[in-house]
Design an enzyme around this catalytic site. Structure first.
Site, PDB file in Angstrom:
ATOM      1  N   ASN A   9       2.533   8.499   7.265  1.00  0.00           N
ATOM      2  CA  ASN A   9       2.818   8.366   5.835  1.00  0.00           C
ATOM      3  C   ASN A   9       1.493   8.618   5.126  1.00  0.00           C
ATOM      4  OD1 ASN A   9       3.378   7.572   3.240  1.00  0.00           O
ATOM      5  ND2 ASN A   9       3.603   5.395   3.710  1.00  0.00           N
ATOM      6  N   TRP A  10       1.365   9.813   4.569  1.00  0.00           N
ATOM      7  CA  TRP A  10       0.087  10.175   3.951  1.00  0.00           C
ATOM      8  C   TRP A  10      -0.147   9.483   2.609  1.00  0.00           C
ATOM      9  CZ3 TRP A  10      -0.472  16.241   4.786  1.00  0.00           C
ATOM     10  CH2 TRP A  10      -0.856  16.462   6.120  1.00  0.00           C
ATOM     11  N   LYS A  11       0.878   8.868   2.046  1.00  0.00           N
ATOM     12  CA  LYS A  11       0.756   8.224   0.729  1.00  0.00           C
ATOM     13  C   LYS A  11       0.204   9.258  -0.273  1.00  0.00           C
ATOM     14  CE  LYS A  11       0.422   3.851   3.040  1.00  0.00           C
ATOM     15  NZ  LYS A  11       0.030   2.458   3.008  1.00  0.00           N
ATOM     16  N   HIS A  94       9.478   1.927   0.398  1.00  0.00           N
ATOM     17  CA  HIS A  94       8.174   1.460   0.888  1.00  0.00           C
ATOM     18  C   HIS A  94       7.698   0.318  -0.016  1.00  0.00           C
ATOM     19  CE1 HIS A  94       3.914   1.349   1.815  1.00  0.00           C
ATOM     20  NE2 HIS A  94       4.216   1.959   2.950  1.00  0.00           N
ATOM     21  N   GLU A  96       4.981  -0.312  -1.329  1.00  0.00           N
ATOM     22  CA  GLU A  96       4.186   0.127  -2.487  1.00  0.00           C
ATOM     23  C   GLU A  96       5.098   0.619  -3.600  1.00  0.00           C
ATOM     24  OE1 GLU A  96       1.691   2.750  -0.239  1.00  0.00           O
ATOM     25  OE2 GLU A  96       0.756   1.017   0.708  1.00  0.00           O
ATOM     26  N   GLU A 166       7.624  -3.285   7.967  1.00  0.00           N
ATOM     27  CA  GLU A 166       6.217  -3.266   7.579  1.00  0.00           C
ATOM     28  C   GLU A 166       5.874  -4.564   6.855  1.00  0.00           C
ATOM     29  OE1 GLU A 166       4.648   1.027   7.288  1.00  0.00           O
ATOM     30  OE2 GLU A 166       5.539   0.524   5.371  1.00  0.00           O
ATOM     31  N   GLY A 172      -2.562  -1.496   5.419  1.00  0.00           N
ATOM     32  CA  GLY A 172      -3.867  -1.067   4.904  1.00  0.00           C
ATOM     33  C   GLY A 172      -4.929  -2.154   4.939  1.00  0.00           C
ATOM     34  N   SER A 212      -1.262  -1.052   9.725  1.00  0.00           N
ATOM     35  CA  SER A 212      -2.530  -0.962  10.461  1.00  0.00           C
ATOM     36  C   SER A 212      -2.371  -0.499  11.909  1.00  0.00           C
ATOM     37  CB  SER A 212      -3.286  -2.296  10.391  1.00  0.00           C
ATOM     38  OG  SER A 212      -3.561  -2.628   9.041  1.00  0.00           O
ATOM     39  N   GLY A 233       0.053   4.712   8.269  1.00  0.00           N
ATOM     40  CA  GLY A 233      -0.559   5.137   7.008  1.00  0.00           C
ATOM     41  C   GLY A 233      -1.927   5.744   7.258  1.00  0.00           C
ATOM     42  N   GLY A 234      -2.964   4.942   7.037  1.00  0.00           N
ATOM     43  CA  GLY A 234      -4.357   5.400   7.095  1.00  0.00           C
ATOM     44  C   GLY A 234      -4.692   6.294   8.287  1.00  0.00           C
TER      45      GLY A 234
END
Ligand code: PGA
Length: 248
Positions: A9-11, A94, A96, A166, A172, A212, A233-234
């Site tokens: 997930n590149w956000k 998500h 966010e 999640e 993150g 994470s 993500g990251g």
């Protein structure tokens, strides 16, 4: 038989040029693994990623969609547009998006239905905040999110959905849930799916863990019997790290 699904997930990261550079490097590293790999890119990057992965097994997805077919909805992207661009998955709900963009269980449900109708598999995100975890009501919270998300979706469509658990406190933050915490919740999600549908249906649905995930912790997460993949993500922004994760 559930084929593990590991999704990046590149956000809101990477320009189309940066997406192209990622694909170039990733394709050099890529080798066949036992998992289905997927990158969920920002809408503007989707063409570059589709082109970058052409001829490989890596799938491309989006991070959001609007549920109406078309119309005066400035700034939104439809299911048909995503499909035409080459997406086969789309993240919905998500945390966010729930936190910053007013996504609710009801809009998650509408988006999931629209995606299924348009031939795109939804990745439905659920998970509790730190306060809820401290209060010990995470199961009730996640169950309510699942009931809302799957409202009116028949079993034949439910199997096309992926669920990403999640915990918000692990996203993150570098604070990964313990494999047991993640595994317990994913078992609870599977039990809830049995209640909502039946054993065969619940058995087919892919449940991912997200929060994470890194090359260092993917194996112990995937060791949990009810975890069928990860939403990353990251670490998915770096082609070397993402390759190490899918080749855990
Ligand atoms: P993270 O993000 O891997 O950077 O924690 C996961 C996600 O939000 O999907």
């Amino acid at each position: 038989m559930r084929i593990p699904l590991i999704a990046g997930n590149w956000k809101m990261f990477k320009t189309p040029q940066e997406a192209e550079a990622f694909c170039e490097r990733f394709r050099k590293l890529y080798k066949d693994t036992d998992v289905q790999a997927l990158i969920c890119a920002p809408a503007i990057d989707i063409p570059a990623v589709v082109e970058g992965f052409e001829g490989s097994d890596v799938k491309v997805g989006a991070q959001n969609v609007y549920f109406e077919k078309e119309g005066a909805y400035t700034g939104e992207v439809s299911v048909e547009m995503l499909k035409a661009a080459g997406c086969s998955f789309c993240i919905v709900g998500h945390s966010e998006r729930r936190q910053y963009f007013g996504e609710t269980d009801e809009t998650v449900n509408k988006k999931a239905k629209a995606l299924i109708a348009g031939g795109i598999r939804p990745i439905i995100c659920v998970g509790e905040s730190e306060d809820i975890r401290i209060a010990g009501t995470q199961n009730e919270h996640v169950k309510a999110q699942l009931i809302g998300a799957f409202e009116g979706i028949p079993a034949s469509d439910a199997v096309k959905c992926v669920i990403a658990y999640e915990p918000i406190w692990a996203i993150g933050t570098g604070r990964v849930a313990t494999p047991e915490q993640a595994g317990d919740m994913c078992s609870f999600i599977r039990e809830t799916l049995i209640e909502l549908y039946d054993e065969d249906t619940a058995d087919e649905i892919i449940i991912q863990y997200g929060g994470s995930v890194k090359p260092e912790n993917i194996s112990e997460i995937m060791d949990q019997p009810e975890i069928d993949g990860a939403l990353v993500g990251g670490a998915s922004l770096d082609p070397d790290k993402f390759m190490a994760i899918i080749d855990f």
